[in-house]
Design a protein around this motif. Structure first.
Motif, mmCIF file in Angstrom:
data_model
loop_
_atom_site.group_PDB
_atom_site.id
_atom_site.type_symbol
_atom_site.label_atom_id
_atom_site.label_comp_id
_atom_site.label_asym_id
_atom_site.label_seq_id
_atom_site.Cartn_x
_atom_site.Cartn_y
_atom_site.Cartn_z
ATOM 1 N N ASN A 128 0.229 -0.595 0.294
ATOM 2 C CA ASN A 128 -0.052 0.187 0.449
ATOM 3 C C ASN A 128 0.623 1.344 -0.027
ATOM 4 O O ASN A 128 0.725 1.830 -0.319
ATOM 5 C CB ASN A 128 -0.991 -0.278 1.348
ATOM 6 C CG ASN A 128 -2.084 1.130 1.015
ATOM 7 O OD1 ASN A 128 -2.506 1.238 0.337
ATOM 8 N ND2 ASN A 128 -2.434 1.896 2.384
ATOM 9 N N ARG A 129 1.744 1.501 0.421
ATOM 10 C CA ARG A 129 2.735 2.738 0.840
ATOM 11 C C ARG A 129 3.635 2.431 -0.453
ATOM 12 O O ARG A 129 3.509 3.141 -0.941
ATOM 13 C CB ARG A 129 3.945 2.317 2.030
ATOM 14 C CG ARG A 129 2.806 2.542 3.472
ATOM 15 C CD ARG A 129 4.115 2.635 4.518
ATOM 16 N NE ARG A 129 3.144 2.277 5.953
ATOM 17 C CZ ARG A 129 3.559 2.881 7.150
ATOM 18 N NH1 ARG A 129 4.566 2.549 7.546
ATOM 19 N NH2 ARG A 129 2.787 2.808 8.250
ATOM 20 N N ALA A 130 3.949 1.620 -1.049
ATOM 21 C CA ALA A 130 4.635 1.606 -2.406
ATOM 22 C C ALA A 130 3.668 1.771 -3.554
ATOM 23 O O ALA A 130 4.439 3.033 -4.232
ATOM 24 C CB ALA A 130 5.867 0.062 -3.001
ATOM 25 N N VAL A 131 2.602 1.742 -3.310
ATOM 26 C CA VAL A 131 1.612 2.064 -4.477
ATOM 27 C C VAL A 131 2.089 3.568 -4.419
ATOM 28 O O VAL A 131 1.593 4.526 -5.259
ATOM 29 C CB VAL A 131 0.013 1.812 -4.530
ATOM 30 C CG1 VAL A 131 -0.806 2.422 -5.405
ATOM 31 C CG2 VAL A 131 0.517 0.077 -4.680
ATOM 32 N N SER A 132 1.151 3.920 -3.011
ATOM 33 C CA SER A 132 1.479 5.460 -2.641
ATOM 34 C C SER A 132 2.706 6.386 -3.096
ATOM 35 O O SER A 132 2.019 7.630 -3.894
ATOM 36 C CB SER A 132 1.178 5.846 -1.306
ATOM 37 O OG SER A 132 1.481 5.977 -0.268
ATOM 38 N N ILE A 133 4.039 5.819 -2.953
ATOM 39 C CA ILE A 133 4.789 6.454 -3.575
ATOM 40 C C ILE A 133 4.695 6.078 -5.193
ATOM 41 O O ILE A 133 5.798 6.909 -5.431
ATOM 42 C CB ILE A 133 5.711 6.319 -2.515
ATOM 43 C CG1 ILE A 133 6.456 5.268 -2.348
ATOM 44 C CG2 ILE A 133 5.615 6.896 -1.529
ATOM 45 C CD1 ILE A 133 7.686 4.699 -2.433
ATOM 46 N N LYS A 134 4.181 5.415 -5.338
ATOM 47 C CA LYS A 134 4.020 5.468 -6.862
ATOM 48 C C LYS A 134 5.800 4.390 -7.379
ATOM 49 O O LYS A 134 6.386 4.685 -8.182
ATOM 50 C CB LYS A 134 4.200 6.388 -8.210
ATOM 51 C CG LYS A 134 2.959 6.717 -7.925
ATOM 52 C CD LYS A 134 1.995 7.792 -8.644
ATOM 53 C CE LYS A 134 0.923 7.633 -7.950
ATOM 54 N NZ LYS A 134 0.636 9.186 -8.185
ATOM 55 N N ASP A 135 6.836 3.303 -6.329
ATOM 56 C CA ASP A 135 7.441 3.098 -6.406
ATOM 57 C C ASP A 135 7.562 1.375 -7.135
ATOM 58 O O ASP A 135 6.902 0.768 -5.983
ATOM 59 C CB ASP A 135 7.984 2.578 -5.127
ATOM 60 C CG ASP A 135 9.883 2.222 -5.082
ATOM 61 O OD1 ASP A 135 9.818 1.951 -6.325
ATOM 62 O OD2 ASP A 135 10.741 2.937 -4.471
ATOM 63 N N GLU A 136 7.587 1.531 -8.636
ATOM 64 C CA GLU A 136 7.210 0.680 -8.875
ATOM 65 C C GLU A 136 8.223 -0.428 -8.531
ATOM 66 O O GLU A 136 7.912 -1.699 -9.258
ATOM 67 C CB GLU A 136 7.220 0.881 -10.811
ATOM 68 C CG GLU A 136 6.101 1.975 -10.518
ATOM 69 C CD GLU A 136 6.235 1.948 -12.863
ATOM 70 O OE1 GLU A 136 6.435 0.999 -13.334
ATOM 71 O OE2 GLU A 136 5.736 3.163 -13.157
ATOM 72 N N GLU A 137 9.303 -0.627 -8.507
ATOM 73 C CA GLU A 137 10.225 -1.435 -8.094
ATOM 74 C C GLU A 137 9.664 -2.019 -7.143
ATOM 75 O O GLU A 137 9.963 -3.442 -7.156
ATOM 76 C CB GLU A 137 11.792 -1.001 -8.651
ATOM 77 C CG GLU A 137 12.933 -2.170 -8.376
ATOM 78 C CD GLU A 137 14.101 -1.207 -8.314
ATOM 79 O OE1 GLU A 137 15.440 -1.481 -6.881
ATOM 80 O OE2 GLU A 137 14.311 -0.477 -8.909
ATOM 81 N N LEU A 138 9.621 -1.400 -5.702
ATOM 82 C CA LEU A 138 9.663 -1.696 -4.709
ATOM 83 C C LEU A 138 8.202 -2.711 -4.865
ATOM 84 O O LEU A 138 7.851 -3.039 -4.004
ATOM 85 C CB LEU A 138 9.433 -0.545 -3.494
ATOM 86 C CG LEU A 138 9.024 -0.750 -2.324
ATOM 87 C CD1 LEU A 138 9.969 -2.008 -1.939
ATOM 88 C CD2 LEU A 138 8.768 0.468 -1.229
#
Length: 140
Positions: free
Chosen positions: A107-117
């Motif tokens: 959820n956090r990775a999606v919110s910051i749009k970190d595709e690698e994560l």
């Protein structure tokens, strides 16, 4: 993990797909620039929202003012995800105990749009399900 009020506001605002200016303009019936400034200050913790501010913001966010101020991190995440049709039932979390932390990270990775994560966490989620299937096969 407990989110601060400003983090809850930011999380719910982002889940609605609104930037600070759009959200502030809707909540406070003002210009985008004035709204952005107020929301920015609230989200940074530089300005404490008044009860009237909370009422106005909660209307746009679709929650009650009291729910917003007392909502736990988990409740905020479920509310935000449920608007997008992405709720994980407690029975699933009980069956896959390792799943919860990965879903929070996702959820956090999606919110910051970190595709690698996001890709990394997706792999970890796959591993959780694969391991569970392996255990089930061993036990049968």
């Amino acid at each position: 993990m407990e989110l601060t009020l400003s983090e809850k506001i930011q999380l719910l605002r982002k889940r609605l797909g609104l930037n600070q200016g759009q959200f502030g303009a809707k909540a406070f019936n003002t210009s985008v620039e004035t709204g952005r400034t107020k929301i920015k200050n609230i989200e940074l913790g530089k300005q404490k929202p008044t009860p009237d501010d909370l009422a106005q913001m909660s209307t746009v966010l679709g929650v009650s003012p009291s729910a917003l101020s007392r909502m736990s991190a988990g409740e905020a995440a479920v509310l935000a995800l449920s608007r997008q049709g992405m709720v994980v039932d407690q029975a699933v979390l009980d069956h896959f105990p390792q799943l919860g932390p990965y879903l929070e990270m996702l959820n956090r990775a999606v919110s910051i749009k970190d595709e690698e994560l996001i890709e990394h966490i997706a792999g970890k989620l796959s591993d959780v399900f694969a391991f569970s299937s392996q255990l089930k096969a061993i036990n049968n």
